[in-house]
Design a protein around this motif. Structure first.
Motif, PDB file in Angstrom:
ATOM      1  N   THR A  91      25.938 -14.766 -65.308  1.00  0.00           N
ATOM      2  CA  THR A  91      25.789 -16.114 -64.739  1.00  0.00           C
ATOM      3  C   THR A  91      24.907 -15.981 -63.505  1.00  0.00           C
ATOM      4  OG1 THR A  91      28.051 -16.598 -65.402  1.00  0.00           O
ATOM      5  CG2 THR A  91      27.037 -18.126 -63.823  1.00  0.00           C
ATOM      6  N   VAL A  92      23.848 -16.761 -63.444  1.00  0.00           N
ATOM      7  CA  VAL A  92      22.979 -16.740 -62.255  1.00  0.00           C
ATOM      8  C   VAL A  92      23.561 -17.717 -61.238  1.00  0.00           C
ATOM      9  CG1 VAL A  92      20.654 -17.217 -61.393  1.00  0.00           C
ATOM     10  CG2 VAL A  92      20.954 -16.100 -63.617  1.00  0.00           C
ATOM     11  N   THR A  93      23.643 -17.261 -59.992  1.00  0.00           N
ATOM     12  CA  THR A  93      24.272 -18.085 -58.935  1.00  0.00           C
ATOM     13  C   THR A  93      23.312 -18.262 -57.754  1.00  0.00           C
ATOM     14  OG1 THR A  93      25.224 -16.057 -58.034  1.00  0.00           O
ATOM     15  CG2 THR A  93      26.624 -17.346 -59.505  1.00  0.00           C
ATOM     16  N   CYS A  94      23.689 -19.141 -56.825  1.00  0.00           N
ATOM     17  CA  CYS A  94      22.890 -19.316 -55.607  1.00  0.00           C
ATOM     18  C   CYS A  94      23.240 -18.173 -54.646  1.00  0.00           C
ATOM     19  CB  CYS A  94      23.174 -20.671 -54.965  1.00  0.00           C
ATOM     20  SG  CYS A  94      22.623 -22.024 -55.985  1.00  0.00           S
ATOM     21  N   GLY A  95      22.618 -17.058 -54.862  1.00  0.00           N
ATOM     22  CA  GLY A  95      22.878 -15.876 -54.048  1.00  0.00           C
ATOM     23  C   GLY A  95      24.181 -15.199 -54.458  1.00  0.00           C
ATOM     24  N   ALA A  96      24.352 -13.976 -53.969  1.00  0.00           N
ATOM     25  CA  ALA A  96      25.610 -13.264 -54.203  1.00  0.00           C
ATOM     26  C   ALA A  96      26.744 -14.015 -53.504  1.00  0.00           C
ATOM     27  CB  ALA A  96      25.514 -11.834 -53.689  1.00  0.00           C
ATOM     28  N   THR A  97      26.422 -14.756 -52.447  1.00  0.00           N
ATOM     29  CA  THR A  97      27.444 -15.527 -51.727  1.00  0.00           C
ATOM     30  C   THR A  97      28.150 -16.491 -52.669  1.00  0.00           C
ATOM     31  OG1 THR A  97      26.272 -15.327 -49.649  1.00  0.00           O
ATOM     32  CG2 THR A  97      27.779 -17.196 -49.850  1.00  0.00           C
ATOM     33  N   GLU A  98      27.364 -17.260 -53.434  1.00  0.00           N
ATOM     34  CA  GLU A  98      28.013 -18.159 -54.394  1.00  0.00           C
ATOM     35  C   GLU A  98      28.680 -17.368 -55.501  1.00  0.00           C
ATOM     36  OE1 GLU A  98      27.872 -21.392 -57.806  1.00  0.00           O
ATOM     37  OE2 GLU A  98      25.949 -20.491 -57.292  1.00  0.00           O
ATOM     38  N   GLY A  99      28.084 -16.218 -55.836  1.00  0.00           N
ATOM     39  CA  GLY A  99      28.676 -15.373 -56.874  1.00  0.00           C
ATOM     40  C   GLY A  99      30.087 -14.953 -56.515  1.00  0.00           C
ATOM     41  N   VAL A 100      30.275 -14.520 -55.275  1.00  0.00           N
ATOM     42  CA  VAL A 100      31.611 -14.101 -54.827  1.00  0.00           C
ATOM     43  C   VAL A 100      32.534 -15.322 -54.769  1.00  0.00           C
ATOM     44  CG1 VAL A 100      32.938 -13.168 -52.885  1.00  0.00           C
ATOM     45  CG2 VAL A 100      30.783 -12.085 -53.545  1.00  0.00           C
ATOM     46  N   ALA A 101      32.021 -16.420 -54.227  1.00  0.00           N
ATOM     47  CA  ALA A 101      32.856 -17.622 -54.088  1.00  0.00           C
ATOM     48  C   ALA A 101      33.294 -18.139 -55.458  1.00  0.00           C
ATOM     49  CB  ALA A 101      32.093 -18.708 -53.326  1.00  0.00           C
ATOM     50  N   ALA A 102      32.339 -18.239 -56.390  1.00  0.00           N
ATOM     51  CA  ALA A 102      32.681 -18.754 -57.725  1.00  0.00           C
ATOM     52  C   ALA A 102      33.671 -17.816 -58.407  1.00  0.00           C
ATOM     53  CB  ALA A 102      31.411 -18.918 -58.563  1.00  0.00           C
ATOM     54  N   SER A 103      33.525 -16.513 -58.174  1.00  0.00           N
ATOM     55  CA  SER A 103      34.430 -15.545 -58.805  1.00  0.00           C
ATOM     56  C   SER A 103      35.845 -15.702 -58.261  1.00  0.00           C
ATOM     57  CB  SER A 103      33.938 -14.111 -58.563  1.00  0.00           C
ATOM     58  OG  SER A 103      32.635 -13.964 -59.068  1.00  0.00           O
ATOM     59  N   LEU A 104      35.961 -15.791 -56.939  1.00  0.00           N
ATOM     60  CA  LEU A 104      37.305 -15.925 -56.355  1.00  0.00           C
ATOM     61  C   LEU A 104      37.949 -17.244 -56.793  1.00  0.00           C
ATOM     62  CD1 LEU A 104      36.652 -14.437 -52.805  1.00  0.00           C
ATOM     63  CD2 LEU A 104      38.164 -13.488 -54.538  1.00  0.00           C
ATOM     64  N   LEU A 105      37.155 -18.322 -56.770  1.00  0.00           N
ATOM     65  CA  LEU A 105      37.702 -19.621 -57.192  1.00  0.00           C
ATOM     66  C   LEU A 105      38.074 -19.607 -58.671  1.00  0.00           C
ATOM     67  CD1 LEU A 105      35.242 -21.945 -55.243  1.00  0.00           C
ATOM     68  CD2 LEU A 105      37.711 -21.778 -54.848  1.00  0.00           C
ATOM     69  N   ALA A 106      37.385 -18.779 -59.442  1.00  0.00           N
ATOM     70  CA  ALA A 106      37.640 -18.746 -60.889  1.00  0.00           C
ATOM     71  C   ALA A 106      38.906 -17.972 -61.238  1.00  0.00           C
ATOM     72  CB  ALA A 106      36.441 -18.127 -61.611  1.00  0.00           C
ATOM     73  N   VAL A 107      39.334 -17.053 -60.363  1.00  0.00           N
ATOM     74  CA  VAL A 107      40.475 -16.220 -60.777  1.00  0.00           C
ATOM     75  C   VAL A 107      41.729 -16.360 -59.911  1.00  0.00           C
ATOM     76  CG1 VAL A 107      38.950 -14.502 -61.827  1.00  0.00           C
ATOM     77  CG2 VAL A 107      39.793 -14.111 -59.503  1.00  0.00           C
ATOM     78  N   LEU A 108      41.603 -16.930 -58.713  1.00  0.00           N
ATOM     79  CA  LEU A 108      42.771 -16.983 -57.829  1.00  0.00           C
ATOM     80  C   LEU A 108      43.510 -18.305 -57.968  1.00  0.00           C
ATOM     81  CD1 LEU A 108      41.285 -15.443 -54.549  1.00  0.00           C
ATOM     82  CD2 LEU A 108      42.814 -14.329 -56.209  1.00  0.00           C
ATOM     83  N   ASN A 109      44.819 -18.216 -58.071  1.00  0.00           N
ATOM     84  CA  ASN A 109      45.656 -19.420 -58.046  1.00  0.00           C
ATOM     85  C   ASN A 109      46.229 -19.586 -56.647  1.00  0.00           C
ATOM     86  OD1 ASN A 109      45.728 -20.265 -60.862  1.00  0.00           O
ATOM     87  ND2 ASN A 109      46.625 -18.244 -61.193  1.00  0.00           N
ATOM     88  N   PRO A 110      46.562 -20.846 -56.259  1.00  0.00           N
ATOM     89  CA  PRO A 110      47.222 -21.027 -54.974  1.00  0.00           C
ATOM     90  C   PRO A 110      48.479 -20.146 -54.928  1.00  0.00           C
ATOM     91  CG  PRO A 110      46.577 -23.147 -55.878  1.00  0.00           C
ATOM     92  CD  PRO A 110      46.304 -22.118 -56.940  1.00  0.00           C
ATOM     93  N   GLY A 111      48.663 -19.446 -53.813  1.00  0.00           N
ATOM     94  CA  GLY A 111      49.836 -18.578 -53.678  1.00  0.00           C
ATOM     95  C   GLY A 111      49.586 -17.137 -54.091  1.00  0.00           C
ATOM     96  N   ASP A 112      48.486 -16.897 -54.823  1.00  0.00           N
ATOM     97  CA  ASP A 112      48.145 -15.515 -55.179  1.00  0.00           C
ATOM     98  C   ASP A 112      47.741 -14.748 -53.930  1.00  0.00           C
ATOM     99  OD1 ASP A 112      48.529 -15.903 -57.865  1.00  0.00           O
ATOM    100  OD2 ASP A 112      46.396 -16.058 -58.376  1.00  0.00           O
ATOM    101  N   GLU A 113      47.831 -13.426 -54.036  1.00  0.00           N
ATOM    102  CA  GLU A 113      47.313 -12.577 -52.961  1.00  0.00           C
ATOM    103  C   GLU A 113      46.070 -11.842 -53.437  1.00  0.00           C
ATOM    104  OE1 GLU A 113      51.652 -11.758 -50.864  1.00  0.00           O
ATOM    105  OE2 GLU A 113      50.548 -10.058 -51.711  1.00  0.00           O
ATOM    106  N   VAL A 114      45.135 -11.705 -52.497  1.00  0.00           N
ATOM    107  CA  VAL A 114      43.900 -10.975 -52.782  1.00  0.00           C
ATOM    108  C   VAL A 114      43.766  -9.882 -51.716  1.00  0.00           C
ATOM    109  CG1 VAL A 114      42.517 -12.731 -51.532  1.00  0.00           C
ATOM    110  CG2 VAL A 114      41.389 -11.180 -53.113  1.00  0.00           C
ATOM    111  N   VAL A 115      43.426  -8.683 -52.149  1.00  0.00           N
ATOM    112  CA  VAL A 115      43.317  -7.563 -51.206  1.00  0.00           C
ATOM    113  C   VAL A 115      41.873  -7.453 -50.716  1.00  0.00           C
ATOM    114  CG1 VAL A 115      43.459  -5.046 -50.973  1.00  0.00           C
ATOM    115  CG2 VAL A 115      45.230  -6.296 -52.245  1.00  0.00           C
ATOM    116  N   LEU A 116      41.720  -7.448 -49.392  1.00  0.00           N
ATOM    117  CA  LEU A 116      40.404  -7.249 -48.770  1.00  0.00           C
ATOM    118  C   LEU A 116      40.452  -5.960 -47.961  1.00  0.00           C
ATOM    119  CD1 LEU A 116      39.678 -10.851 -47.341  1.00  0.00           C
ATOM    120  CD2 LEU A 116      39.124  -9.943 -49.615  1.00  0.00           C
TER     121      LEU A 116
END
Ligand code: GLN
Length: 392
Positions: A91-116
């Motif tokens: 999927t081509v995105t508006c920069g890697a910035t949108e790539g990361v954002a679209a990916s996180l929005l696509a897989v995270l549910n409210p209440g999920d935890e994500v490790v940074l």
């Protein structure tokens, strides 16, 4: 009283963009924001001009112009050594910035935890919040910034859904080793986690190191969303052309988010990027790494001569430094002071940490410098830093 939504009330302006504004207002040399101050290769510029002149000016297919997806698939398949399908994986995105954002929005549910992994590139946290998720931090300790398996395991809970990795890393410059990646892999497989990788600096890698795309590890392709882009590699940060590579089900999820967020990246620039990717030989990427290794060596020695404490980064194009000559100031004040004294803008290190002790007054402030600049710019920075060292 009109009020913004809860989810944005605690957002602050991106510190990188804020310092860039300070630099623009004061005429300082901007070593804060990671963009090259030189032109892209001529063939890249000509391809864009041709694309605009030849009518490539309307929407592309939402998940990316087929010519660009094919060019990305060819290049990535070659570098990764595994076949990538432009129809189902990219999927081509508006920069890697949108790539990361679209990916996180696509897989995270409210209440999920994500490790940074902390320090982390500043976008990951607000985007996790936009997805309604909670971030858990695994602190990477300087000077090596290695991932320790025990610390990683300690951050995993039954709510953990995804991990965000950035290799080569911004701001640390750390390139994840095969052993570190194996630990990440084990944890992902054991806990059924999704791995989101930001590999925008894949070609900025030094001293003979090798970039290992996490998706190429055994059994990881089916649970990895790899984000890349052309901004840094082709010196076109303003074009906003990035991409996401994921298995079909995850690609479909990312595509839905991307479609509703932006429809698509700029069409003529996608066409031009495709032409550039097809035209540039592999030697372009190896020369890029060589050129940047020389810039790194020169810049690190300028910083050290001026009294900053730092190590040469293994990859990417940032150096995190301790600034003992500005001790006593918190790092935001230190960044302002550096602009005031010598007209050089750097990012306060605390913007890459959630735990703000890095910027506590009395400690040595941390700053991040970007060295993706012309040799003339780096020479000028060297003169100014040497002047500062003489004056103090
Ligand atoms: N990734 C670059 C950096 O870390 C640019 C950030 C931005 O402003 N988009 O400086």
């Amino acid at each position: 009283m009109v009020q913004a939504a809860q989810r944005v009330l605690h957002f602050t302006e991106s510190v990188i963009r804020e310092v860039t504004r300070w630099a623009d207002e004061s005429g300082a040399l901007n070593l804060a924001q990671g963009f090259p101050d030189y032109d892209p290769p001529a063939l890249v510029l000509q391809a864009a001009q041709r694309a605009i002149a030849s009518g490539e000016n309307q929407y592309s297919v939402t998940w990316g112009d087929p010519r660009l997806r094919e060019a990305i698939a060819r290049k990535v398949s070659r570098f990764w050594g595994v076949p990538i399908d432009p129809q189902r994986h990219i999927t081509v995105t508006c920069g890697a910035t949108e790539g990361v954002a679209a990916s996180l929005l696509a897989v995270l549910n409210p209440g999920d935890e994500v490790v940074l992994f902390e320090p982390f590139y500043e976008n990951y946290l607000p985007v996790s919040h936009l997805a309604g998720a909670t971030a858990k931090f695994v602190r990477l300790a300087p000077p090596d910034y290695r991932i320790e398996e025990d610390a990683l395991r300690a951050a995993i809970t039954p709510r953990t859904r995804a991990l965000v990795l950035n290799t080569p890393g911004n701001p640390t410059g750390h390139v994840l080793s095969a052993e570190e990646l194996d630990a990440v892999r084990q944890v992902c497989l054991e806990h059924d986690l999704i791995l989101i990788t930001d590999e925008i600096y894949e070609h900025f890698i030094y001293d003979g190191r090798r970039h290992i795309p996490p998706a190429t590890l055994p059994d990881m392709a089916e649970r990895t969303i790899s984000v890349g882009g052309l901004s840094k590699t082709l010196a076109i940060t303003g074009w906003r052309v990035g991409y996401v590579i994921a298995p079909p089900e995850l690609s479909n999820a990312v595509r839905k988010v991307h479609d509703f967020l932006t429809v698509g990246a700029p069409s003529p620039l996608q066409v031009a990027a495709a032409e550039a990717l097809n035209a540039l030989p592999d030697s372009y990427y190896t020369e890029l790494a060589h050129t940047y290794q020389a810039k790194r060596d020169r810049f690190v020695s300028l910083l050290q001569q001026a009294g900053f404490r730092c190590r040469a980064p293994e990859g990417a194009y940032y150096v995190m430094v301790e600034a003992p000559m500005l001790a006593g100031l918190d790092d935001t004040s230190a960044a302002r002071e550096l602009i005031r004294r010598v007209g050089i803008a750097a990012v306060p290190g605390s913007s890459f940490y959630e735990t703000k002790e890095a910027s506590t007054p009395g400690r040595v402030p941390l700053l991040r410098f970007a060295f993706c600049k012309k040799d003339e710019t780096l020479a000028l920075v060297g003169e100014r830093l040497a002047e500062m060292a003489r004056a103090s």
